[in-house]
Design a protein around this motif. Structure first.
Motif: not given
Length: 258
Positions: A89-109, A194-200
């Protein structure tokens, strides 16, 4: 410098892992309703404090999203997890977007709540960082919490308002200010495709900090992303409308998937 964030793990050890990442100025307590519900549903729920927040270390700045994302990767490594679902949420969501774009193998969804891919005017974040460094986080606590909850909800829950103001005021000034700098310099719009993880993406209808049009912009840029708006929710929508946010998160996770 990467740090291992202070963290708490709840739920079954063999459950699908879900990392919950909080707002600027918050600590792990902001996710209390979701921790209980997700753990009861069989998930291994990991909450943590951003660097410079809560019980985590406060390394010297400047910070950026790459550093905040690397801290999450270090946390997953510590827990021997190759990947996890991630809700921020908020800053946490920004971190999530960064992970999804740059560390995609670490993110299931991904679940991105009440957040933005770029927040203008950038000068406002520099001004807030200067104020906090000069006067401490207590100087912004009332204003920040005023954005976190709708006025009617805040009037009906004065004890929660007091707790949240104390939470903000307890955040180390340098940690808060350095995270303001990370937001100031952020522009994730170019990397969202670049984000490929299923995203809500979930927005609060009454969020003055990251209004629904910010969430819609994110969802439009991430292939296949789903977008939802929760009524009667300001910036900390997961706390103000916990049942709705939790329901959407559980629907997106889709039950145990291990």
């Amino acid at each position: 410098m990467t740090i291992l964030p202070a963290h708490t793990v709840a739920g079954p050890v063999d459950g699908p892992p879900v990392v919950l990442s909080g707002s600027l100025g918050s600590d792990r307590r902001m996710w209390r309703p979701q921790v209980a519900a997700l753990a009861a549903a069989g998930y291994r729920v990991i909450t943590y404090d951003h660097r410079g927040h809560g019980e985590s270390l406060t390394p010297p700045g400047p910070y950026d999203l790459a550093a905040l994302g690397a801290d999450v990767a270090a946390l997953l490594d510590e827990l021997d997890l190759p990947d996890a679902h991630f809700a921020g949420l908020s800053l946490g969501g920004m971190v999530g977007m960064w992970l999804g774009a740059f560390r995609p193998k670490r993110v299931r969804g991904l679940v991105l709540c009440c957040t933005s891919a770029v927040l203008n005017p950038r000068s406002g974040w520099a001004d807030r960082a200067r104020l906090v460094r000069a006067e401490g986080t207590g100087a912004v606590a009332e204003t920040v919490v005023g954005r976190w909850l709708t006025p009617d909800y805040a009037r009906r829950h004065p004890e929660l308002v007091a707790e949240l103001r104390a939470m903000v005021a307890a955040t180390p000034a340098e940690g808060y200010a350095a995270c303001c700098g990370a937001i100031e310099r952020m522009d994730l719009l170019p990397v969202l495709p670049r984000i490929t993880a299923p995203t809500l993406v979930i927005s609060g209808a009454d969020d003055p900090a990251t209004p629904p049009e910010q969430g819609r912009l994110i969802a439009d840029r991430i292939p296949g992303a789903r977008f939802e708006v929760v009524e009667h929710a300001a910036h900390l929508g997961s706390l103000e409308q916990p049942a709705e946010f939790t329901r959407f998160i559980l629907e997106h996770l889709g039950g145990r998937d291990d």
